[in-house]
Design a protein around this motif. Structure first.
Motif, mmCIF file in Angstrom:
data_model
loop_
_atom_site.group_PDB
_atom_site.id
_atom_site.type_symbol
_atom_site.label_atom_id
_atom_site.label_comp_id
_atom_site.label_asym_id
_atom_site.label_seq_id
_atom_site.Cartn_x
_atom_site.Cartn_y
_atom_site.Cartn_z
ATOM 1 N N PHE A 1 -39.449 -6.550 -10.718
ATOM 2 C CA PHE A 1 -38.702 -7.698 -11.223
ATOM 3 C C PHE A 1 -39.509 -8.992 -11.156
ATOM 4 C CE2 PHE A 1 -34.104 -6.058 -10.486
ATOM 5 C CZ PHE A 1 -34.225 -5.286 -11.628
ATOM 6 N N ALA B 1 -39.885 -11.908 -13.976
ATOM 7 C CA ALA B 1 -39.429 -13.275 -13.736
ATOM 8 C C ALA B 1 -40.469 -14.275 -14.217
ATOM 9 C CB ALA B 1 -39.150 -13.480 -12.253
ATOM 10 N N LEU C 1 -33.926 -13.288 -11.738
ATOM 11 C CA LEU C 1 -34.855 -12.176 -11.523
ATOM 12 C C LEU C 1 -35.636 -12.332 -10.217
ATOM 13 C CD1 LEU C 1 -36.236 -11.522 -15.104
ATOM 14 C CD2 LEU C 1 -34.949 -9.931 -13.696
#
Length: 76
Positions: free
Chosen positions: A13, A17, A37
């Motif tokens: 993640f 992001a 995120l």
């Protein structure tokens, strides 16, 4: 779900992001998706790391952990 997989998903993640942050910056809008995120990625990775029975993950062993985890799920 096993903690190794959750740790790796949390780490996946974080680059997403960064992409969301750059996209929001280029479009001159607020980076809400990037913030979400980052929070989810760091939260999941931290929870998996700190609740691991063997102790927190060592950053130098992440590539080995990734290969072992993918191999374990690929084999099933």
């Amino acid at each position: 779900m096993d903690r190794d997989l959750l740790f790796l998903v949390g780490l996946v993640f974080l680059p997403l992001a960064f992409v969301a942050l750059v996209s929001a910056w280029a479009d001159r809008r607020r980076p809400w998706a990037a913030l979400i995120l980052v929070a989810v990625g760091l939260g999941v990775a931290a929870w998996a790391s700190f609740t691991n029975p063997a102790g927190p993950y060592d950053w130098r062993l992440i590539p080995e952990l990734a290969v072992e985890t993918v191999g374990r799920y690929w084999q099933r």
